[in-house]
Write a protein that holds these residues in place. Structure first.
Motif, PDB file in Angstrom:
ATOM      1  N   THR A  15     -64.826 -34.497 -27.206  1.00 44.28           N
ATOM      2  CA  THR A  15     -65.019 -33.992 -28.785  1.00 44.28           C
ATOM      3  C   THR A  15     -64.213 -32.906 -29.031  1.00 44.28           C
ATOM      4  N   GLU A  34     -62.934 -23.598 -22.084  1.00 45.08           N
ATOM      5  CA  GLU A  34     -63.705 -24.742 -21.590  1.00 45.08           C
ATOM      6  C   GLU A  34     -63.927 -24.119 -20.089  1.00 45.08           C
ATOM      7  N   TYR A  35     -65.210 -24.565 -19.808  1.00 46.79           N
ATOM      8  CA  TYR A  35     -65.831 -23.888 -18.601  1.00 46.79           C
ATOM      9  C   TYR A  35     -65.148 -24.434 -17.239  1.00 46.79           C
ATOM     10  N   GLY A  41     -64.714 -32.916 -19.984  1.00 44.16           N
ATOM     11  CA  GLY A  41     -65.778 -33.057 -20.103  1.00 44.16           C
ATOM     12  C   GLY A  41     -66.559 -34.178 -19.291  1.00 44.16           C
ATOM     13  N   LYS A  42     -67.842 -34.570 -19.648  1.00 49.01           N
ATOM     14  CA  LYS A  42     -68.277 -35.802 -18.815  1.00 49.01           C
ATOM     15  C   LYS A  42     -67.369 -36.682 -18.304  1.00 49.01           C
ATOM     16  N   TYR A  47     -66.808 -40.244 -14.912  1.00 47.10           N
ATOM     17  CA  TYR A  47     -66.581 -41.611 -14.566  1.00 47.10           C
ATOM     18  C   TYR A  47     -65.310 -41.881 -15.180  1.00 47.10           C
ATOM     19  N   ASP A  54     -66.005 -49.024 -25.590  1.00 43.44           N
ATOM     20  CA  ASP A  54     -66.691 -49.117 -26.983  1.00 43.44           C
ATOM     21  C   ASP A  54     -66.093 -47.962 -27.913  1.00 43.44           C
ATOM     22  N   VAL A  87     -68.473 -19.548 -22.235  1.00 48.64           N
ATOM     23  CA  VAL A  87     -68.983 -18.415 -23.420  1.00 48.64           C
ATOM     24  C   VAL A  87     -70.506 -18.457 -23.157  1.00 48.64           C
ATOM     25  N   ASP A 279     -72.103 -34.345 -28.307  1.00 50.78           N
ATOM     26  CA  ASP A 279     -73.231 -34.708 -27.684  1.00 50.78           C
ATOM     27  C   ASP A 279     -74.168 -33.214 -27.868  1.00 50.78           C
ATOM     28  N   ILE A 290     -68.640 -41.179 -27.308  1.00 48.75           N
ATOM     29  CA  ILE A 290     -67.526 -40.498 -27.496  1.00 48.75           C
ATOM     30  C   ILE A 290     -66.974 -40.718 -28.990  1.00 48.75           C
TER      31      ILE A 290
HETATM   32  C1  LIG Z   1     -72.526 -42.026 -16.668  1.00 47.75           C
HETATM   33  C2  LIG Z   1     -72.253 -41.904 -18.284  1.00 47.75           C
HETATM   34  C3  LIG Z   1     -71.386 -43.212 -18.847  1.00 47.75           C
HETATM   35  C4  LIG Z   1     -71.167 -43.103 -20.285  1.00 47.75           C
HETATM   36  N1  LIG Z   1     -70.652 -44.080 -20.684  1.00 47.75           N
HETATM   37  C5  LIG Z   1     -70.221 -44.011 -21.880  1.00 47.75           C
HETATM   38  C6  LIG Z   1     -69.328 -45.206 -22.544  1.00 47.75           C
HETATM   39  O1  LIG Z   1     -69.301 -46.199 -22.024  1.00 47.75           O
HETATM   40  N2  LIG Z   1     -69.137 -44.980 -23.769  1.00 47.75           N
HETATM   41  C7  LIG Z   1     -69.460 -44.004 -24.716  1.00 47.75           C
HETATM   42  O2  LIG Z   1     -68.876 -43.846 -25.706  1.00 47.75           O
HETATM   43  N3  LIG Z   1     -69.813 -43.004 -23.964  1.00 47.75           N
HETATM   44  C8  LIG Z   1     -70.368 -43.012 -22.882  1.00 47.75           C
HETATM   45  N4  LIG Z   1     -71.267 -41.792 -22.207  1.00 47.75           N
HETATM   46  C9  LIG Z   1     -71.483 -40.670 -23.327  1.00 47.75           C
HETATM   47  C10 LIG Z   1     -70.162 -39.629 -23.253  1.00 47.75           C
HETATM   48  O3  LIG Z   1     -69.611 -39.416 -22.152  1.00 47.75           O
HETATM   49  C11 LIG Z   1     -70.338 -38.430 -24.082  1.00 47.75           C
HETATM   50  O4  LIG Z   1     -70.973 -39.134 -25.353  1.00 47.75           O
HETATM   51  C12 LIG Z   1     -69.015 -37.756 -24.374  1.00 47.75           C
HETATM   52  O5  LIG Z   1     -68.535 -37.468 -23.190  1.00 47.75           O
HETATM   53  C13 LIG Z   1     -69.448 -36.535 -25.092  1.00 47.75           C
HETATM   54  O6  LIG Z   1     -68.497 -35.803 -25.204  1.00 47.75           O
HETATM   55  P1  LIG Z   1     -68.502 -34.070 -25.647  1.00 47.75           P
HETATM   56  O7  LIG Z   1     -67.302 -33.689 -25.546  1.00 47.75           O
HETATM   57  O8  LIG Z   1     -69.404 -34.050 -26.780  1.00 47.75           O
HETATM   58  O9  LIG Z   1     -69.465 -33.172 -24.337  1.00 47.75           O
HETATM   59  P2  LIG Z   1     -69.153 -33.296 -22.818  1.00 47.75           P
HETATM   60  O10 LIG Z   1     -68.212 -34.321 -22.447  1.00 47.75           O
HETATM   61  O11 LIG Z   1     -70.375 -32.939 -22.203  1.00 47.75           O
HETATM   62  O12 LIG Z   1     -68.294 -32.077 -22.732  1.00 47.75           O
HETATM   63  C14 LIG Z   1     -68.876 -30.743 -22.989  1.00 47.75           C
HETATM   64  C15 LIG Z   1     -67.710 -29.549 -22.317  1.00 47.75           C
HETATM   65  O13 LIG Z   1     -68.252 -28.360 -22.672  1.00 47.75           O
HETATM   66  C16 LIG Z   1     -68.053 -27.500 -21.740  1.00 47.75           C
HETATM   67  N5  LIG Z   1     -69.055 -26.172 -21.878  1.00 47.75           N
HETATM   68  C17 LIG Z   1     -70.452 -26.442 -21.921  1.00 47.75           C
HETATM   69  N6  LIG Z   1     -70.985 -25.214 -21.923  1.00 47.75           N
HETATM   70  C18 LIG Z   1     -69.952 -24.266 -22.027  1.00 47.75           C
HETATM   71  C19 LIG Z   1     -69.488 -23.106 -22.447  1.00 47.75           C
HETATM   72  N7  LIG Z   1     -71.011 -22.115 -22.415  1.00 47.75           N
HETATM   73  N8  LIG Z   1     -68.344 -22.284 -22.224  1.00 47.75           N
HETATM   74  C20 LIG Z   1     -67.374 -23.265 -22.269  1.00 47.75           C
HETATM   75  N9  LIG Z   1     -67.436 -24.492 -21.773  1.00 47.75           N
HETATM   76  C21 LIG Z   1     -68.571 -25.146 -22.126  1.00 47.75           C
HETATM   77  C22 LIG Z   1     -68.605 -28.525 -20.218  1.00 47.75           C
HETATM   78  O14 LIG Z   1     -67.840 -28.013 -19.306  1.00 47.75           O
HETATM   79  C23 LIG Z   1     -67.926 -29.895 -21.081  1.00 47.75           C
HETATM   80  O15 LIG Z   1     -66.508 -29.778 -20.425  1.00 47.75           O
HETATM   81  C24 LIG Z   1     -71.385 -42.032 -20.863  1.00 47.75           C
HETATM   82  C25 LIG Z   1     -72.035 -40.587 -20.336  1.00 47.75           C
HETATM   83  C26 LIG Z   1     -72.271 -40.857 -18.944  1.00 47.75           C
HETATM   84  C27 LIG Z   1     -73.041 -39.588 -18.416  1.00 47.75           C
END
Ligand SMILES: Cc1cc2nc3c(=O)[nH]c(=O)nc-3n(C[C@H](O)[C@H](O)[C@H](O)COP(=O)(O)OP(=O)(O)OC[C@H]3O[C@@H](n4cnc5c(N)ncnc54)[C@H](O)[C@@H]3O)c2cc1C
Length: 325
Positions: A15, A34-35, A41-42, A47, A54, A87, A279, A290
């Motif tokens: 995101t 980014e931390y 991220g996740k 994975y 999707d 942060v 998320d 995602i």
């Molecule tokens: C096992 C698994 C399988 C999945 N499979 C799917 C799939 O098939 N399809 C799909 O669409 N989604 C899937 N998802 C969900 C998907 O991974 C998440 O919806 C997506 O990664 C969210 O992205 P994001 O960037 O919002 O959050 P995140 O990926 O959680 O990224 C947040 C980032 O912020 C950083 N951060 C946090 N706090 C701080 C701070 N205070 N200062 C600086 N940095 C910080 C973290 O280090 C991290 O890098 C899956 C999730 C899991 C766990």
């Protein structure tokens, strides 16, 4: 010198990276904090090797490939990206802009903020054994590129489904795979996965623990079990659970619901100038996917743009902006 950015994105997951790209589409001076040492991220953390089906436009793409593409898209607009920083606080200044402070005390100045930090930070529980410091380059906490284990002898330490998945994935690539579980059973595993494990060539060591690592001075070559047996091992993978630190949203003045930030239709939070996406956010029927994060990112960026320049368009088309490519 207080270099001020139009927007600072907290979090470099999928995101946050896509948010950065979209900020470029809206001609905003952008920073990402980014931390983790790497963005992604996740997807990168949990994975990278798995296929994702999707996300629109990709009939199937491996996690690490998707992250590489989103990162490439983000870098095309040349944002300032600072990794390895957490942060810890956000303060609003008198002129309505913000100062973000990291764990090391560094300050970052921004007119607006987009929170894309998911549910918080996560790290793997590390292994602490005699020899683990010396051979840390042979110890891994995620399978990043499975081909790096080709023809090698690998051991996995885990008592859960993650370890079983890793051992089974490695079986197709490594020359030998050991799975070491201090317990008799694996947690959260389906029976049919255990049947597959039993039928595989993975050597399962139940109720055993690793007690020492040894090598040739540069790389790991063997691992000792508490039964005094030595296993020949080139690479060790460890999954002993996660260290999750919940996000500091409440401390930043952002109330939460189920640990996430309630947002309006425009991805605004309760603080003017702070938006959120991915998320990190909460609203009825929110999907933790995602693609949802990508869509919310666009809305958050458009809202941040309007905050800085109320006369700005509500949205733009890339086909109009990128006329020549
Ligand atoms: C096992 C698994 C399988 C999945 N499979 C799917 C799939 O098939 N399809 C799909 O669409 N989604 C899937 N998802 C969900 C998907 O991974 C998440 O919806 C997506 O990664 C969210 O992205 P994001 O960037 O919002 O959050 P995140 O990926 O959680 O990224 C947040 C980032 O912020 C950083 N951060 C946090 N706090 C701080 C701070 N205070 N200062 C600086 N940095 C910080 C973290 O280090 C991290 O890098 C899956 C999730 C899991 C766990």
């Amino acid at each position: 010198m207080k270099e001020q950015f139009d927007v600072t994105i907290i979090g470099g997951g999928t995101t946050g990276l896509y948010t950065a790209f979209y900020c470029g589409m809206r001609d905003m001076k952008t920073k990402v904090l980014e931390y983790q040492p790497e963005a992604g991220g996740k997807v990168s953390f949990f994975y990278p090797e798995k296929r994702i089906y999707d996300v629109g436009g990709f009939p199937g793409i491996r996690g690490e490939e998707l992250v590489a593409d989103v990162e490439k898209q983000a870098k095309s607009i040349q944002p300032s990206v600072v990794t390895g920083v957490k942060v810890t606080s956000i303060d609003k200044l008198e002129d309505g802009s913000f100062v973000l402070t990291t764990g090391t005390g560094d300050k970052h100045y921004s007119k607006t903020i987009i929170v894309a930090s998911g549910l918080g930070t996560f790290d793997m529980e590390r292994v602490m054994l005699p020899g683990s410091e010396k051979y840390m380059t042979s110890i891994h906490y995620t399978i990043q590129r499975i081909q790096q284990y080709k023809g090698k002898k690998a051991a996995v330490i885990s008592d859960s489904r993650v370890g079983v998945d890793w051992a089974m994935a490695l079986e197709n690539v490594a020359s030998e795979v050991h799975l070491i579980n201090h317990d008799a059973d694996f947690k959260a595993v389906y029976e049919h996965d255990i049947d597959k494990l039993e039928a595989s060539s993975v050597q399962v060591h139940r109720e055993k623990t690793a007690v020492e690592l040894d090598g040739d001075g540069e790389a790991l070559t063997r691992l000792k079990l508490n039964s005094n047996e030595w296993l020949e091992v080139d690479d060790l993978l460890v999954y002993q659970g996660l260290k999750i630190e919940k996000s500091l949203y409440e401390e930043w003045g952002l109330p939460t619901e189920k640990g996430r930030i309630p947002v309006g239709h425009d991805m605004s939070t309760n603080i003017e100038g702070i938006f959120a996406a991915g998320d990190a956010v909460f609203y009825p029927h929110k999907t933790m996917l995602i693609a949802s994060g990508f869509s919310e990112a666009m809305t958050a960026v458009n809202s941040a743009k309007k905050t800085i320049d109320p006369k700005a368009k509500s949205q733009v088309y890339s086909t109009v902006i990128y006329k020549h490519s």
